[in-house]
Design a protein around this motif. Structure first.
Motif, short mmCIF file in Angstrom:
data_model
loop_
_atom_site.label_atom_id
_atom_site.label_comp_id
_atom_site.label_asym_id
_atom_site.label_seq_id
_atom_site.Cartn_x
_atom_site.Cartn_y
_atom_site.Cartn_z
N MET A 1 0.86 -1.19 0.00
CA MET A 1 0.00 0.00 0.00
C MET A 1 0.90 1.24 0.00
SD MET A 1 -2.89 1.15 2.82
CE MET A 1 -3.75 -0.42 2.72
N SER A 2 0.80 2.01 -1.06
CA SER A 2 1.63 3.20 -1.16
C SER A 2 0.83 4.37 -1.70
CB SER A 2 2.84 2.94 -2.07
OG SER A 2 2.41 2.61 -3.37
N TYR A 3 1.20 5.57 -1.26
CA TYR A 3 0.50 6.78 -1.68
C TYR A 3 1.52 7.81 -2.12
CZ TYR A 3 -3.27 4.47 0.82
OH TYR A 3 -4.21 3.55 1.24
N ASN A 4 1.01 8.86 -2.74
CA ASN A 4 1.92 9.86 -3.30
C ASN A 4 1.88 11.19 -2.54
OD1 ASN A 4 2.74 8.14 -5.45
ND2 ASN A 4 0.81 8.60 -6.52
N VAL A 5 1.41 11.20 -1.30
CA VAL A 5 1.36 12.43 -0.53
C VAL A 5 2.76 12.71 0.03
CG1 VAL A 5 0.34 13.63 1.42
CG2 VAL A 5 -1.04 12.03 0.09
N SER A 6 3.29 13.86 -0.29
CA SER A 6 4.63 14.22 0.19
C SER A 6 4.56 14.75 1.62
CB SER A 6 5.24 15.28 -0.72
OG SER A 6 4.50 16.49 -0.63
N ASP A 7 5.72 14.75 2.28
CA ASP A 7 5.80 15.33 3.62
C ASP A 7 5.34 16.78 3.62
OD1 ASP A 7 6.70 13.03 4.71
OD2 ASP A 7 8.77 13.67 5.00
N ALA A 8 5.79 17.53 2.63
CA ALA A 8 5.46 18.96 2.56
C ALA A 8 3.96 19.16 2.42
CB ALA A 8 6.19 19.61 1.39
N ASP A 180 5.43 7.04 6.17
CA ASP A 180 6.47 7.29 7.17
C ASP A 180 5.90 6.95 8.54
OD1 ASP A 180 8.43 8.17 8.87
OD2 ASP A 180 8.67 10.14 7.94
N PHE A 181 6.31 5.79 9.07
CA PHE A 181 5.79 5.34 10.36
C PHE A 181 6.81 5.51 11.48
CE2 PHE A 181 3.31 3.02 7.20
CZ PHE A 181 2.02 3.24 7.65
N SER A 182 7.78 6.34 11.25
CA SER A 182 8.80 6.56 12.28
C SER A 182 8.20 7.27 13.49
CB SER A 182 9.96 7.39 11.73
OG SER A 182 9.54 8.70 11.41
N LYS A 183 8.79 7.02 14.65
CA LYS A 183 8.31 7.65 15.89
C LYS A 183 8.48 9.16 15.81
CE LYS A 183 8.27 6.79 20.83
NZ LYS A 183 8.67 5.86 21.89
N GLY A 342 -5.20 14.11 -5.10
CA GLY A 342 -6.09 15.12 -4.53
C GLY A 342 -7.08 14.55 -3.54
N TRP A 343 -7.54 13.31 -3.79
CA TRP A 343 -8.47 12.67 -2.85
C TRP A 343 -7.75 12.27 -1.56
CZ3 TRP A 343 -13.28 13.52 -3.73
CH2 TRP A 343 -13.73 13.70 -5.03
N HIS A 344 -6.49 11.92 -1.66
CA HIS A 344 -5.72 11.61 -0.46
C HIS A 344 -5.57 12.86 0.41
CE1 HIS A 344 -3.63 8.33 -3.10
NE2 HIS A 344 -4.89 8.02 -2.82
N ILE A 345 -5.34 14.00 -0.24
CA ILE A 345 -5.26 15.27 0.48
C ILE A 345 -6.59 15.58 1.16
CG2 ILE A 345 -4.96 17.76 0.20
CD1 ILE A 345 -2.35 16.26 -0.08
N MET A 346 -7.70 15.30 0.43
CA MET A 346 -9.02 15.56 1.01
C MET A 346 -9.25 14.72 2.26
SD MET A 346 -12.77 15.39 -0.81
CE MET A 346 -12.39 16.76 -1.90
#
Length: 569
Positions: A1-8, A180-183, A342-346
């Motif tokens: 499962m991967s998505y394209n939402v960046s940290d920024a 990113d599942f880091s603590k 865009g839907w992930h951002i929503m």
């Protein structure tokens, strides 16, 4: 499962949503001094009681007393009760065929049910404790300090666990969409959310939280509607009738889970002081009832949305779920994965609004437990609230980064609440019934009823041969297909409140037989309680006229103190 939402992009969503809510909160409290007058008037208009003569008092800051309309209450209950955890709740039910329809319907109806209970209980509690801030004050006024402390302990525990669950959920959701599942990343999300909500909660108080709830509720409803249309219409998410039938079953396990959920959530939400604050904030009894009924309906719809989405996800790929290649609690995200960024951002906007609305309400709820004594001792309400909420949020943030299972956290808190729900609310009975057989509960009887509920859980643990120490059974590890499932968990939630109810009446009867009229008074009265309205009943088992007269004196005393507290604040 991967998505394209960046940290920024994720941080931009997080801080944009939180800054907007903070502006609305402070603006509605007329605390934005560097903005044009026309904009300031708009923000002030959001809080219709801003011109009220008590708006600057500590009482209004902590309670928003008699200020909320039915629509405001509906949006507030909807927004504050439905946190980021809903993404996992009915989702797990819907993507587990052995639970399916009854699990989803049970979870949805159970989440909506407490609002209907408050439609009935709320006016009664409010009538018996008009100047209260929470049901801990009801416990003190009806019983005494021992029950006040007992109710406070259960309430603090439940709301603290709720905050941990919310912070856990929001950090996991951001981690999932950003991969990113880091603590360290989880702490950055939870600290940001906690800091912003503490900031505007301690500056603007409960009235501002209720104002922001209106907008959070509207935003949530709009985003859910858009997601419903888009997810259902997306080609990869379409399923046939036969495929959906495989995912949507009516089962005995689902029925047992539904029974468990009704009892568990009802018991727990009756100790959610954030919800009870809305009872005293209601402008009238009719507004309270209509507002909570509408809020209940909206909660039901939102929970059903995530449950049905999970069924669709399972129907799309049943083998992956059966083989644990995919997890039921993440089913909603499986539907999102092939969709545009865009839907992930929503979704991030939605869950941030959900989490912020729940956490700020829980923070105000925690503060309400101590509000009466804050005012009585003339403490600085804003300073004290900052200290209390910072102290509560630091351990909550730390625990949230450990990634506890959200449903297991809630079940622990639910079972603790089940031990004490009847001892508290049986206090609404103020007269002996059936010739004294059902004695109006005494403080000693109610407190022993709470202890009996705890004892019942421990006995259940021994009977069910629970692993670990004597208190480990509160985690309800019964080895079934899920923590909510199975007859052992259901029986535990059925028996615990029943035993505490029977024990409250039994010990109250014994208490009156042994101590006579003294049993109907508080177990002890502190020296600084002399001028306060204390718990207790008269000889016939009724609230005494002297108590009422003393309460009227206290009302006048409190009004004077409210003004002096605000002037010092």
């Amino acid at each position: 499962m991967s998505y394209n939402v960046s940290d920024a992009a994720a941080y931009a969503v997080l801080y944009s949503v939180l800054i907007i809510f903070t502006i609305f909160a402070l603006g509605s409290a007329d605390m934005l001094v560097c903005i044009p007058e026309s904009i300031a008037r708009f923000f002030c208009s959001l809080n219709k009681s801003l011109s009220h003569e008590k708006v600057r008092t500590a009482d209004y800051f902590l309670s928003a007393r008699n200020s909320a309309s039915s629509f405001t209450l509906a949006m507030s209950f909807f927004a504050s009760g439905m946190g980021a955890w809903v993404v996992y709740g009915t989702t797990e039910m819907g993507a587990t065929p052995s639970l399916s329809w009854l699990g989803v319907l049970g979870y949805s109806a159970a989440s909506a049910f407490p609002a209907l209970l408050i439609c009935w209980l709320g006016p009664k509690v409010r009538e018996m404790s008009e100047d209260a801030f929470s049901t801990t004050d009801f416990g003190r006024q009806r019983y005494g300090r021992v029950m006040q402390l007992s109710v406070a302990a259960v309430s603090v525990f439940y709301m603290f666990i709720f905050i941990v669950a919310e912070l856990t959920s929001i950090s996991l959701i951001y981690g999932t969409l950003v991969s990113d599942f880091s603590k360290r990343y989880g702490i950055s999300i939870t600290v940001s959310l906690g800091a912003f909500t503490v900031f505007y909660t301690t500056l603007a108080g409960l009235p501002a939280s209720i104002v922001t709830d209106r907008f959070q509720g509207i935003i949530m409803a709009f985003l859910v509607l858009m997601l419903t249309i888009s997810v259902s219409a997306f080609p990869d998410n379409k399923v046939s009738r036969d495929e959906f039938a495989l995912a949507s079953k009516w089962t005995g396990d689902g029925a047992m889970a539904a029974v468990t959920l009704f009892i568990a959530i009802a018991c727990a939400e009756l100790f959610n002081q954030g919800t009870w604050q809305r009872v005293w904030a209601a402008e009238s009894t009719s507004a309270l009832r209509s507002g909570f009924m509408l809020g209940s309906f909206l909660v039901f719809l939102l929970m059903m949305f995530f449950g049905i989405m999970a069924m669709i996800a399972y129907a799309n790929d049943p083998e992956a779920y059966d083989n644990f290649e995919k997890y039921a609690y993440l089913a909603f995200f499986d539907l999102l994965e092939p969709m545009d960024n865009g839907w992930h951002i929503m979704v991030l906007i939605l869950v941030t609004a959900l989490a912020a609305s729940s956490i700020d309400s829980l923070q105000n709820g925690l503060l309400s437990i101590f509000s009466s004594d804050i005012i009585h001792f003339g403490l600085d309400a804003k300073l004290f609230s900052r200290i209390l909420l910072v102290a509560a949020n630091i351990p909550a943030i730390w625990l949230a980064t450990d990634g506890y299972d959200v449903i297991s956290l809630f079940l622990v808190a639910d079972l603790v609440c089940a031990t004490s729900v009847f001892p508290l609310f049986l206090g609404l009975q103020t007269e002996d019934k059936f010739g004294g057989l059902l004695t109006a509960p005494t403080e000693a009887g109610a407190f022993l009823g709470c202890l009996s509920g705890i004892g019942t859980v421990l006995v259940n643990g021994v009977v069910n041969d629970a692993e670990g120490g004597i208190f480990d059974y509160f985690w309800l590890r019964n080895g079934d297909i899920c923590l909510l499932c199975g007859s052992k968990t259901m029986v535990s939630f059925v028996i615990t409140p029943i035993v505490s109810c029977v024990a409250t009446y039994f010990f109250s009867l014994i208490d009156v037989k042994l101590r006579g009229d003294r049993a109907r008074q508080p177990i002890f009265i502190l020296p600084f309680d002399d001028k306060e309205r204390n718990g207790g009943l008269d000889q016939g088992g009724k609230v005494g006229e002297e108590d009422a007269e003393e309460g009227n004196k206290q009302d006048n005393h409190t009004e004077d103190k409210l003004v002096s507290v605000e002037e010092s604040a």
